[in-house]
Design a protein around this motif. Sequence first.
Motif, PDB file in Angstrom:
ATOM      1  N   THR A 167      18.137 -13.494  59.513  1.00 31.90           N
ATOM      2  CA  THR A 167      16.970 -13.105  59.037  1.00 31.90           C
ATOM      3  C   THR A 167      17.114 -11.819  58.382  1.00 31.90           C
ATOM      4  O   THR A 167      17.415 -10.727  58.991  1.00 31.90           O
ATOM      5  N   TRP A 168      16.887 -11.585  57.189  1.00 32.35           N
ATOM      6  CA  TRP A 168      17.137 -10.400  56.426  1.00 32.35           C
ATOM      7  C   TRP A 168      15.649  -9.570  55.961  1.00 32.35           C
ATOM      8  O   TRP A 168      16.221  -8.385  55.603  1.00 32.35           O
ATOM      9  N   ALA A 195      12.973 -16.844  53.209  1.00 35.95           N
ATOM     10  CA  ALA A 195      13.955 -18.029  53.939  1.00 35.95           C
ATOM     11  C   ALA A 195      15.124 -17.201  54.545  1.00 35.95           C
ATOM     12  O   ALA A 195      15.677 -16.561  53.805  1.00 35.95           O
ATOM     13  N   PRO A 196      15.452 -17.730  55.743  1.00 31.12           N
ATOM     14  CA  PRO A 196      16.781 -17.366  56.373  1.00 31.12           C
ATOM     15  C   PRO A 196      18.043 -17.498  55.329  1.00 31.12           C
ATOM     16  O   PRO A 196      17.888 -18.722  54.637  1.00 31.12           O
ATOM     17  N   LEU A 197      19.177 -16.903  55.506  1.00 29.88           N
ATOM     18  CA  LEU A 197      20.219 -17.158  54.731  1.00 29.88           C
ATOM     19  C   LEU A 197      21.254 -17.751  55.573  1.00 29.88           C
ATOM     20  O   LEU A 197      21.442 -17.362  56.869  1.00 29.88           O
ATOM     21  N   SER A 198      22.096 -18.778  54.823  1.00 31.67           N
ATOM     22  CA  SER A 198      23.155 -19.249  55.603  1.00 31.67           C
ATOM     23  C   SER A 198      24.453 -19.525  54.691  1.00 31.67           C
ATOM     24  O   SER A 198      24.131 -19.501  53.536  1.00 31.67           O
ATOM     25  N   VAL A 199      25.611 -19.185  55.150  1.00 29.78           N
ATOM     26  CA  VAL A 199      26.659 -19.391  54.292  1.00 29.78           C
ATOM     27  C   VAL A 199      27.786 -19.825  55.258  1.00 29.78           C
ATOM     28  O   VAL A 199      28.000 -19.747  56.398  1.00 29.78           O
ATOM     29  N   THR A 200      28.930 -20.719  54.779  1.00 32.53           N
ATOM     30  CA  THR A 200      29.992 -20.969  55.364  1.00 32.53           C
ATOM     31  C   THR A 200      30.847 -19.928  55.786  1.00 32.53           C
ATOM     32  O   THR A 200      31.198 -19.163  54.891  1.00 32.53           O
ATOM     33  N   ARG A 242      12.403   1.155  56.393  1.00 36.75           N
ATOM     34  CA  ARG A 242      13.947   0.475  57.354  1.00 36.75           C
ATOM     35  C   ARG A 242      13.700  -1.117  57.623  1.00 36.75           C
ATOM     36  O   ARG A 242      13.397  -1.198  58.807  1.00 36.75           O
ATOM     37  N   PRO A 243      13.681  -1.800  56.621  1.00 36.23           N
ATOM     38  CA  PRO A 243      13.502  -3.333  57.036  1.00 36.23           C
ATOM     39  C   PRO A 243      14.392  -3.834  58.149  1.00 36.23           C
ATOM     40  O   PRO A 243      15.376  -3.120  58.270  1.00 36.23           O
ATOM     41  N   ALA A 244      13.872  -4.739  58.926  1.00 35.72           N
ATOM     42  CA  ALA A 244      14.926  -5.042  60.008  1.00 35.72           C
ATOM     43  C   ALA A 244      16.280  -5.728  59.764  1.00 35.72           C
ATOM     44  O   ALA A 244      16.489  -6.524  58.875  1.00 35.72           O
ATOM     45  N   VAL A 245      17.258  -5.043  60.102  1.00 37.95           N
ATOM     46  CA  VAL A 245      18.509  -5.429  60.127  1.00 37.95           C
ATOM     47  C   VAL A 245      18.988  -6.136  61.328  1.00 37.95           C
ATOM     48  O   VAL A 245      18.509  -6.153  62.624  1.00 37.95           O
ATOM     49  N   PRO A 246      19.591  -7.435  61.080  1.00 42.16           N
ATOM     50  CA  PRO A 246      19.818  -8.327  62.082  1.00 42.16           C
ATOM     51  C   PRO A 246      20.781  -7.746  63.118  1.00 42.16           C
ATOM     52  O   PRO A 246      21.701  -6.678  62.843  1.00 42.16           O
ATOM     53  N   ASP A 247      20.719  -7.967  64.420  1.00 41.56           N
ATOM     54  CA  ASP A 247      21.616  -7.368  65.545  1.00 41.56           C
ATOM     55  C   ASP A 247      22.676  -7.618  65.410  1.00 41.56           C
ATOM     56  O   ASP A 247      23.259  -8.601  64.744  1.00 41.56           O
ATOM     57  N   GLY A 248      23.743  -6.680  65.602  1.00 46.21           N
ATOM     58  CA  GLY A 248      25.012  -6.969  65.437  1.00 46.21           C
ATOM     59  C   GLY A 248      25.669  -6.365  64.142  1.00 46.21           C
ATOM     60  O   GLY A 248      26.981  -6.581  63.833  1.00 46.21           O
ATOM     61  N   TRP A 249      24.801  -5.935  63.105  1.00 47.54           N
ATOM     62  CA  TRP A 249      25.326  -5.487  61.812  1.00 47.54           C
ATOM     63  C   TRP A 249      25.334  -4.058  61.690  1.00 47.54           C
ATOM     64  O   TRP A 249      24.490  -3.452  61.894  1.00 47.54           O
ATOM     65  N   GLU A 250      26.480  -3.622  61.090  1.00 40.92           N
ATOM     66  CA  GLU A 250      26.427  -2.187  60.637  1.00 40.92           C
ATOM     67  C   GLU A 250      25.731  -2.256  59.179  1.00 40.92           C
ATOM     68  O   GLU A 250      25.505  -3.335  58.595  1.00 40.92           O
ATOM     69  N   LEU A 266      25.707  -8.528  53.936  1.00 43.60           N
ATOM     70  CA  LEU A 266      24.405  -8.710  53.645  1.00 43.60           C
ATOM     71  C   LEU A 266      23.561  -7.684  52.745  1.00 43.60           C
ATOM     72  O   LEU A 266      23.593  -6.720  53.132  1.00 43.60           O
ATOM     73  N   VAL A 267      23.203  -8.201  51.630  1.00 42.43           N
ATOM     74  CA  VAL A 267      22.601  -7.245  50.520  1.00 42.43           C
ATOM     75  C   VAL A 267      21.139  -7.440  50.626  1.00 42.43           C
ATOM     76  O   VAL A 267      20.648  -8.607  50.242  1.00 42.43           O
ATOM     77  N   VAL A 268      20.403  -6.508  50.687  1.00 41.62           N
ATOM     78  CA  VAL A 268      18.780  -6.478  50.441  1.00 41.62           C
ATOM     79  C   VAL A 268      18.382  -5.520  49.561  1.00 41.62           C
ATOM     80  O   VAL A 268      18.692  -4.282  49.545  1.00 41.62           O
TER      81      VAL A 268
END
Length: 449
Positions: A76-77, A12-17, A37-45, A26-28
């Motif tokens: 999506t992690w 399930a996608p993750l959400s946080v305030t 190399r699982p998909a890393v969201p766009d814009g994340w180092e 983001l820890v996987v």
Amino acid sequence: MSSAEGTSATAAPLSVTAREGDLLVLVVASQFGHLGRPAVPDGWEHAYTDGSDSAGRSGYIAWRWASSAADALDVTWWNPANKTAARLRGLLLALNGVEPGSSPTITTWSSTPPTIPEQGLVLAQEHGTRLAPLDAFTITGARVVVSGAASTSASWSTIRAVLTSTGGELNPDPHPATITAWASLSLTPAVTELARVEVVGAGGAATPLPAAERKRTAHTVSSLLASRKWTVAHRGGSASWPEMSLRAYTQCVARGVPALEFSFTLTSDGVPVGVHNVNLRGVDPTAPATPISQLTWAQVRKYRTRGEPIIRLQDLQAAFGRDHVLFIDPKYSVGQLSTYLPWLDPKRTIIKYFGDATWLAKACRARGFTTWGYFYERHITSGQTAQWARHWDLIGIPWDASAATWATARSYGKPILGHICSSQRAVDRALAQGAIGVMRADIGSLPAR
């Protein structure tokens, strides 16, 4: 703070305030090695570990600065195209107080515990069989922000996260039965506060914490017992709001209530969920009659507590565990002490149960916890409570018990809480009979501060 897990690329996608300027982490973690190399969201180092130097466990740690609250929603992690039988865990955190524009120094997953950062996060992905308890490691002077959870019915995987602000020494389990991989993030300057916490349901409904609730006095068991006329919010104010919801606990905090009661049962995969009864029917009539202990967390979270998301123990701890006393009732998982006691802080936890469970009182007191055993009038008049009461630190007496019954209870020489109060009249009577505090359900009748 938010976390989730998935198996065979189902998650399930993750959400946080989050707010503009927060650092998102983001820890996987994966039970198996190299995942391509699982998909890393766009814009994340990010930094990836293939498992070769981490006890065969892979995963990545990613980060970015939030430009708006939307950056921390529906993240999506996992990689849906990467079919795997591995147990996966994902954890999303939002941190404020980090120097804008700075980059965290990441030590990626390794079988060797990291050097403790002066300010930052220490992470562990743990994997074990149903016979292996959680390695509930701590760090001196640090704060557990995600406790992790082990299962007693199936093999399990989890992530544990500890926030450091002054360095410290790692205190792992001296005889670990888990396979653990370690990672860390060093942050600049000190992390002064976790971002606000909310639980987001499948439909996107959220329960935000108002900014004002962070300006509050920190309570401990010691400070509570040194005071008088204090209140415990029964199930988070069950007569006023959906019981044991984050919305309810937030309202209690806004009214200055120093102690929050939480009843849980462990799901079949070892997650402590806030539900009072043996099944979910009492809070959601659409739920099955199946006992919670036979459902997974993924199954439980599909339902609601009178319209609000059902929360876990770690959700309550993340929101209010640092500065409120938690009255914890382990309900139908009471016998699994080795699972849930390591998640709890004796300085801010009072273990609650019916007073005949003297074995529980002894076991918890031996581990440094304060205990509260509650009774009913018939047990006092029958003489049973005279034997049970001596094993508990505090005792509970019904607010409407007779004056003679209250006099008998006072003779035990234990601090007394009146229960369960549902009006100011009930509170006043309990205090007049010698109670030092009350377990109260109608918190909504108190004025917000």
